[in-house]
Design a protein around this motif. Sequence first.
Motif, PDB file in Angstrom:
ATOM      1  N   ARG A  84       5.223   1.874 -11.784  1.00 59.60           N
ATOM      2  CA  ARG A  84       6.676   1.795 -11.927  1.00 59.60           C
ATOM      3  C   ARG A  84       7.192   0.376 -11.678  1.00 59.60           C
ATOM      4  O   ARG A  84       8.375   0.154 -11.536  1.00 59.60           O
ATOM      5  N   GLY A  85       6.261  -0.588 -11.625  1.00 60.19           N
ATOM      6  CA  GLY A  85       6.640  -1.991 -11.524  1.00 60.19           C
ATOM      7  C   GLY A  85       6.924  -2.501 -10.122  1.00 60.19           C
ATOM      8  O   GLY A  85       7.497  -3.569  -9.963  1.00 60.19           O
ATOM      9  N   GLU A  86       6.522  -1.781  -9.108  1.00 58.97           N
ATOM     10  CA  GLU A  86       6.785  -2.207  -7.737  1.00 58.97           C
ATOM     11  C   GLU A  86       5.619  -3.044  -7.218  1.00 58.97           C
ATOM     12  O   GLU A  86       4.525  -2.541  -7.003  1.00 58.97           O
ATOM     13  N   THR A  87       5.876  -4.316  -7.029  1.00 58.55           N
ATOM     14  CA  THR A  87       4.798  -5.245  -6.695  1.00 58.55           C
ATOM     15  C   THR A  87       4.273  -5.089  -5.263  1.00 58.55           C
ATOM     16  O   THR A  87       3.177  -5.554  -4.978  1.00 58.55           O
ATOM     17  N   LYS A  88       4.999  -4.430  -4.366  1.00 57.20           N
ATOM     18  CA  LYS A  88       4.486  -4.166  -3.013  1.00 57.20           C
ATOM     19  C   LYS A  88       3.180  -3.378  -3.111  1.00 57.20           C
ATOM     20  O   LYS A  88       2.273  -3.534  -2.288  1.00 57.20           O
ATOM     21  N   ALA A  89       3.082  -2.572  -4.140  1.00 63.49           N
ATOM     22  CA  ALA A  89       1.881  -1.769  -4.337  1.00 63.49           C
ATOM     23  C   ALA A  89       0.659  -2.641  -4.604  1.00 63.49           C
ATOM     24  O   ALA A  89      -0.465  -2.253  -4.288  1.00 63.49           O
ATOM     25  N   VAL A  90       0.861  -3.837  -5.158  1.00 65.13           N
ATOM     26  CA  VAL A  90      -0.262  -4.746  -5.423  1.00 65.13           C
ATOM     27  C   VAL A  90      -0.965  -5.098  -4.119  1.00 65.13           C
ATOM     28  O   VAL A  90      -2.203  -5.062  -4.034  1.00 65.13           O
ATOM     29  N   ASP A  91      -0.198  -5.439  -3.099  1.00 66.62           N
ATOM     30  CA  ASP A  91      -0.794  -5.801  -1.805  1.00 66.62           C
ATOM     31  C   ASP A  91      -1.611  -4.647  -1.234  1.00 66.62           C
ATOM     32  O   ASP A  91      -2.713  -4.851  -0.718  1.00 66.62           O
ATOM     33  N   ILE A  92      -1.068  -3.456  -1.336  1.00 60.67           N
ATOM     34  CA  ILE A  92      -1.757  -2.293  -0.795  1.00 60.67           C
ATOM     35  C   ILE A  92      -3.044  -2.018  -1.569  1.00 60.67           C
ATOM     36  O   ILE A  92      -4.100  -1.777  -0.976  1.00 60.67           O
ATOM     37  N   LEU A  93      -2.967  -2.074  -2.888  1.00 62.97           N
ATOM     38  CA  LEU A  93      -4.170  -1.848  -3.692  1.00 62.97           C
ATOM     39  C   LEU A  93      -5.199  -2.950  -3.476  1.00 62.97           C
ATOM     40  O   LEU A  93      -6.407  -2.668  -3.453  1.00 62.97           O
ATOM     41  N   ASN A  94      -4.773  -4.182  -3.306  1.00 63.93           N
ATOM     42  CA  ASN A  94      -5.715  -5.269  -2.985  1.00 63.93           C
ATOM     43  C   ASN A  94      -6.424  -4.989  -1.664  1.00 63.93           C
ATOM     44  O   ASN A  94      -7.627  -5.236  -1.533  1.00 63.93           O
ATOM     45  N   GLN A  95      -5.687  -4.487  -0.701  1.00 69.25           N
ATOM     46  CA  GLN A  95      -6.288  -4.132   0.595  1.00 69.25           C
ATOM     47  C   GLN A  95      -7.316  -3.018   0.407  1.00 69.25           C
ATOM     48  O   GLN A  95      -8.437  -3.102   0.917  1.00 69.25           O
ATOM     49  N   LEU A  96      -6.939  -1.999  -0.342  1.00 71.43           N
ATOM     50  CA  LEU A  96      -7.855  -0.877  -0.566  1.00 71.43           C
ATOM     51  C   LEU A  96      -9.067  -1.291  -1.398  1.00 71.43           C
ATOM     52  O   LEU A  96     -10.155  -0.727  -1.237  1.00 71.43           O
ATOM     53  N   ALA A  97      -8.894  -2.267  -2.267  1.00 75.06           N
ATOM     54  CA  ALA A  97      -9.981  -2.723  -3.139  1.00 75.06           C
ATOM     55  C   ALA A  97     -11.121  -3.373  -2.357  1.00 75.06           C
ATOM     56  O   ALA A  97     -12.214  -3.549  -2.899  1.00 75.06           O
ATOM     57  N   THR A  98     -10.905  -3.714  -1.110  1.00 77.41           N
ATOM     58  CA  THR A  98     -11.965  -4.312  -0.287  1.00 77.41           C
ATOM     59  C   THR A  98     -12.932  -3.265   0.257  1.00 77.41           C
ATOM     60  O   THR A  98     -13.981  -3.623   0.787  1.00 77.41           O
TER      61      THR A  98
END
Length: 125
Positions: A84-98
């Motif tokens: 839905r275009g919310e960039t806060k989610a990018v940080d969370i997914l980057n964290q989970l991607a580790t």
Amino acid sequence: MARVVMALPSENLVATVEAFCQAATTHAEATNSGEYKTANRAYANLVAALKCLEAHESTHLLRPLLHSAMIGPKLWSATYFLSRGETKAVDILNQLATRKDILGFSAQMTLREWQAGRLTFHFPA
């Protein structure tokens, strides 16, 4: 033509968020253990909860899940908000991607598809 949506009592919306959490948790557990049939059923329940929340313009109730200690709700709410275009989610997914498991890989692929402009959230009929 304007869309008419019946109002739900707030406790029903809370129950819908709880159903989303349960489905997301079940999906994560089943994905980790390779139980694809269970994961598919959980995904269908997750989508049903999202459809209900969207119909009642209440997806904002999922925001607290972005900070959940449970991986499933965190991953799925971040995926939803990213789509839905919310960039806060990018940080969370980057964290989970580790993470060094299939759910970390899922977060990586979600970000990759989003960056390529191919992320869509499909609601099956």
